[in-house]
Design a protein around this motif. Structure first.
Motif, PDB file in Angstrom:
ATOM      1  N   ASP A 173       1.751  -8.297  22.082  1.00  0.00           N
ATOM      2  CA  ASP A 173       0.514  -8.003  22.646  1.00  0.00           C
ATOM      3  C   ASP A 173       0.365  -6.518  22.484  1.00  0.00           C
ATOM      4  O   ASP A 173      -0.932  -6.039  22.609  1.00  0.00           O
ATOM      5  CB  ASP A 173       0.509  -8.241  24.252  1.00  0.00           C
ATOM      6  N   GLU A 174       1.187  -5.715  22.424  1.00  0.00           N
ATOM      7  CA  GLU A 174       1.155  -4.119  21.936  1.00  0.00           C
ATOM      8  C   GLU A 174       0.487  -3.986  20.662  1.00  0.00           C
ATOM      9  O   GLU A 174      -0.422  -3.045  20.589  1.00  0.00           O
ATOM     10  CB  GLU A 174       2.330  -3.446  22.421  1.00  0.00           C
ATOM     11  N   ARG A 175       1.040  -4.517  19.705  1.00  0.00           N
ATOM     12  CA  ARG A 175       0.255  -4.509  18.437  1.00  0.00           C
ATOM     13  C   ARG A 175      -1.187  -4.925  18.279  1.00  0.00           C
ATOM     14  O   ARG A 175      -2.186  -4.361  17.735  1.00  0.00           O
ATOM     15  CB  ARG A 175       0.943  -5.401  17.265  1.00  0.00           C
ATOM     16  N   ALA A 176      -1.592  -6.179  19.115  1.00  0.00           N
ATOM     17  CA  ALA A 176      -3.070  -6.561  19.303  1.00  0.00           C
ATOM     18  C   ALA A 176      -3.859  -5.365  19.913  1.00  0.00           C
ATOM     19  O   ALA A 176      -4.892  -5.210  19.586  1.00  0.00           O
ATOM     20  CB  ALA A 176      -2.794  -7.854  19.876  1.00  0.00           C
ATOM     21  N   TRP A 177      -3.127  -4.724  21.113  1.00  0.00           N
ATOM     22  CA  TRP A 177      -3.938  -4.067  21.637  1.00  0.00           C
ATOM     23  C   TRP A 177      -4.248  -2.924  20.959  1.00  0.00           C
ATOM     24  O   TRP A 177      -5.366  -2.114  20.760  1.00  0.00           O
ATOM     25  CB  TRP A 177      -3.407  -3.377  23.293  1.00  0.00           C
ATOM     26  N   LEU A 178      -3.306  -2.219  20.462  1.00  0.00           N
ATOM     27  CA  LEU A 178      -3.390  -1.043  19.355  1.00  0.00           C
ATOM     28  C   LEU A 178      -4.506  -1.191  18.486  1.00  0.00           C
ATOM     29  O   LEU A 178      -5.471  -0.445  17.994  1.00  0.00           O
ATOM     30  CB  LEU A 178      -2.114  -0.700  18.707  1.00  0.00           C
ATOM     31  N   LYS A 179      -4.390  -2.264  17.895  1.00  0.00           N
ATOM     32  CA  LYS A 179      -5.262  -2.649  16.660  1.00  0.00           C
ATOM     33  C   LYS A 179      -6.817  -2.966  17.076  1.00  0.00           C
ATOM     34  O   LYS A 179      -7.667  -2.482  16.412  1.00  0.00           O
ATOM     35  CB  LYS A 179      -5.058  -4.366  16.074  1.00  0.00           C
ATOM     36  N   ALA A 180      -7.023  -3.464  18.417  1.00  0.00           N
ATOM     37  CA  ALA A 180      -8.307  -3.481  18.860  1.00  0.00           C
ATOM     38  C   ALA A 180      -8.791  -2.150  19.163  1.00  0.00           C
ATOM     39  O   ALA A 180     -10.027  -1.759  19.209  1.00  0.00           O
ATOM     40  CB  ALA A 180      -8.349  -4.317  20.307  1.00  0.00           C
ATOM     41  N   GLU A 181      -7.923  -1.130  19.771  1.00  0.00           N
ATOM     42  CA  GLU A 181      -8.258   0.125  20.063  1.00  0.00           C
ATOM     43  C   GLU A 181      -8.901   1.067  18.897  1.00  0.00           C
ATOM     44  O   GLU A 181      -9.991   1.693  18.984  1.00  0.00           O
ATOM     45  CB  GLU A 181      -7.031   1.059  20.725  1.00  0.00           C
ATOM     46  N   LEU A 182      -7.802   0.672  17.635  1.00  0.00           N
ATOM     47  CA  LEU A 182      -8.390   1.522  16.543  1.00  0.00           C
ATOM     48  C   LEU A 182      -9.630   0.842  15.924  1.00  0.00           C
ATOM     49  O   LEU A 182     -10.452   1.701  15.494  1.00  0.00           O
ATOM     50  CB  LEU A 182      -7.176   1.451  15.506  1.00  0.00           C
ATOM     51  N   ALA A 183      -9.861  -0.458  16.081  1.00  0.00           N
ATOM     52  CA  ALA A 183     -11.074  -1.051  15.507  1.00  0.00           C
ATOM     53  C   ALA A 183     -12.401  -0.412  16.519  1.00  0.00           C
ATOM     54  O   ALA A 183     -13.212  -0.251  16.212  1.00  0.00           O
ATOM     55  CB  ALA A 183     -11.044  -2.474  15.601  1.00  0.00           C
ATOM     56  N   ALA A 184     -11.975  -0.144  17.810  1.00  0.00           N
ATOM     57  CA  ALA A 184     -13.028  -0.053  18.720  1.00  0.00           C
ATOM     58  C   ALA A 184     -13.634   1.449  18.229  1.00  0.00           C
ATOM     59  O   ALA A 184     -14.674   1.905  18.491  1.00  0.00           O
ATOM     60  CB  ALA A 184     -12.517   0.109  19.993  1.00  0.00           C
ATOM     61  N   ASP A 185     -12.491   2.342  18.018  1.00  0.00           N
ATOM     62  CA  ASP A 185     -12.851   3.540  17.407  1.00  0.00           C
ATOM     63  C   ASP A 185     -13.906   3.763  16.523  1.00  0.00           C
ATOM     64  O   ASP A 185     -14.889   4.316  16.458  1.00  0.00           O
ATOM     65  CB  ASP A 185     -11.732   4.384  17.112  1.00  0.00           C
ATOM     66  N   ASP A 186     -13.404   2.840  15.312  1.00  0.00           N
ATOM     67  CA  ASP A 186     -14.402   2.787  14.287  1.00  0.00           C
ATOM     68  C   ASP A 186     -15.746   1.900  14.538  1.00  0.00           C
ATOM     69  O   ASP A 186     -16.638   2.506  13.804  1.00  0.00           O
ATOM     70  CB  ASP A 186     -13.844   1.793  12.961  1.00  0.00           C
ATOM     71  N   ALA A 187     -15.769   1.209  15.398  1.00  0.00           N
ATOM     72  CA  ALA A 187     -17.155   0.518  15.847  1.00  0.00           C
ATOM     73  C   ALA A 187     -17.777   1.262  17.023  1.00  0.00           C
ATOM     74  O   ALA A 187     -18.902   0.909  17.212  1.00  0.00           O
ATOM     75  CB  ALA A 187     -16.790  -0.906  16.571  1.00  0.00           C
TER      76      ALA A 187
END
Length: 442
Positions: A210-224
């Motif tokens: 769940d931590e990896r999933a959260w980090l991936k979502a946060e980094l994707a949100a920065d790009d979006a």
């Protein structure tokens, strides 16, 4: 998917990633600038004038410049773990081989090759950090990582001068021992890097799913984020973008001031009549001040989500401190002035290195960050060269310090006039993470 605590995840990543990178960069920076301490006895032994020393000290960055962008692009292809470890191994071998120089020609050639070997390490790390930390954390994270620069000098200065006292042991000169002893940790670090570095969050088994999933979502949100809509993705466009070119110029000036001072500071202090041991201790004082400046500026830059004006303010401190040090001459007050300059020189790192990722993404981020660092590090040639040139013409370091201050003024002007502010994080993400961001992630 939201983890139990954002702060806990960031802290876990911090302690896994940053201490190792800091240790590796301390090794890197010590091997880069130990030539300034070796010069206290080496210059006489191999026939180097201040002018020739400035050439040799600075030409490191020519080799660094030529291979910087290819190195960073290669890191993206083969992965950070393998490529950073390869860089460590090659520069460690060449750092030790510096003990073999016998005159100006071999000194200049070996410094050039050392720059080639180390090319790509720093921009590779800056790119690597963007894989692990959301935008709203990056100024303080970069500042924490780059704390290794003043720390390396604050610690390395007295250690280097102590090693010089080994002169004659086993028939080896003190400055030769300096290169050998301080080059070996890079070779050891290569194997540590292979063992401990993780290429991307997706392969981080030390994070929960769940931590990896959260980090991936946060980094994707920065790009979006809305602020990311105009980010440059193509490498070719990045290299010719006016803002990227302006950032490269600012870093050229900041690096020129930084390394022009770092390479000659031991000789500047030695000229005041101190012993080599005392030179090492006094040299550490400005860099201790630089440590404090780096942490304070980086945290304030994140807290206020402001980069340009903090960067400009650090250039004011750097320019003022360098001019004052030149005017005050050989006195305790000049050390105080150099400490103010160090706060500016090192304090600029955090806000500056958050700017490229605000304008670049994808392949453009890899190549653009390397390009900015490559152009900037040509300042590592220009700064020491000018200090050596002015010392030859005026037999004083004051004019050289003023030349370094002029670099800072130029960076200030370009920052204020040409670097347009850009809010890196989208509003929801920034305000949602502000409370956590204001806490000490360490």
């Amino acid at each position: 998917m939201q983890p139990l605590s954002e702060k806990t995840v960031i802290r876990k990543i911090f302690w896994r990633v940053i201490p190792l990178l800091m240790v590796l960069y301390v090794i890197s920076f010590v091997d880069r600038i130990n030539v300034g301490f070796a010069a206290l006895t080496m210059n006489r032994d191999i026939g180097l004038t201040p002018y020739l020393f400035g050439w040799g000290a600075g030409i490191f960055f020519v080799g660094y410049f030529i291979f910087e962008v290819p190195s960073n692009v290669m890191m993206v292809r083969v992965g950070a773990r393998i490529w950073i470890s390869r860089i460590l191994l090659t520069w460690g071998v060449l750092a030790c081989a510096m003990a073999l120089v016998t005159g100006p020609v071999s000194f200049i050639v070996m410094r050039f090759l050392l720059g080639v070997a180390e090319a790509g390490f720093f921009p590779g790390v800056i790119l690597y950090l963007t894989y692990w930390f959301p935008t709203r954390y990056r100024a303080r994270i970069v500042s924490a990582f780059m704390l290794s620069i003043p720390v390396s000098i604050a610690v390395g200065a007295p250690v280097s001068t102590l090693i010089l006292q080994m002169n004659g042991m086993l028939g080896v000169k003190g400055w030769q021992w300096l290169y050998i002893i301080e080059g070996l940790p890079a070779i050891i670090g290569a194997f540590i890097g292979l063992r401990l570095l993780t290429d991307r969050p997706e392969s981080a088994t030390w994070l929960a799913a769940d931590e990896r999933a959260w980090l991936k979502a946060e980094l994707a949100a920065d790009d979006a984020a809305p602020s990311s809509g105009g980010k440059i993705a193509g490498l070719g466009k990045a290299l010719f973008n006016p803002t990227v070119l302006m950032l490269a110029f600012v870093y050229f000036c900041a690096t020129g001031a930084n390394l022009g001072l770092s390479f000659f500071l031991p000789q500047i202090i030695k000229q005041q009549g101190y012993s080599n041991i005392t030179v090492g201790l006094i040299t550490s004082i400005p860099y201790i001040a630089g440590c404090a400046g780096m942490l304070i500026v980086g945290n304030l830059s994140d807290r206020f989500n402001e980069r340009r004006w903090f960067l400009a303010g650090t250039m004011v401190l750097a320019a003022g401190g360098l001019v004052a040090a030149g005017a005050l001459g050989a006195s305790a007050w000049s050390i105080a002035a150099l400490s103010v300059a160090a706060i500016g020189i090192f304090g600029c790192k955090g806000p500056f290195w958050t700017l490229p990722s605000a304008y670049l993404r994808g392949p453009a981020a890899a190549g653009g960050i390397a390009f900015i660092n490559a152009i900037g590090n040509l300042g590592g040639f220009a700064g020491p060269y000018l200090v050596g040139l002015f010392k030859r013409s005026s037999d004083s370091y004051a004019d050289g310090l003023c030349a370094l201050a002029a670099f800072c003024v130029a960076a200030l002007v370009v920052t204020v006039l040409f670097i347009r502010p850009r809010r890196e994080a989208h509003a929801a993400s920034f305000h949602g993470g502000l409370a956590a961001g204001n806490e000490d992630v360490k």
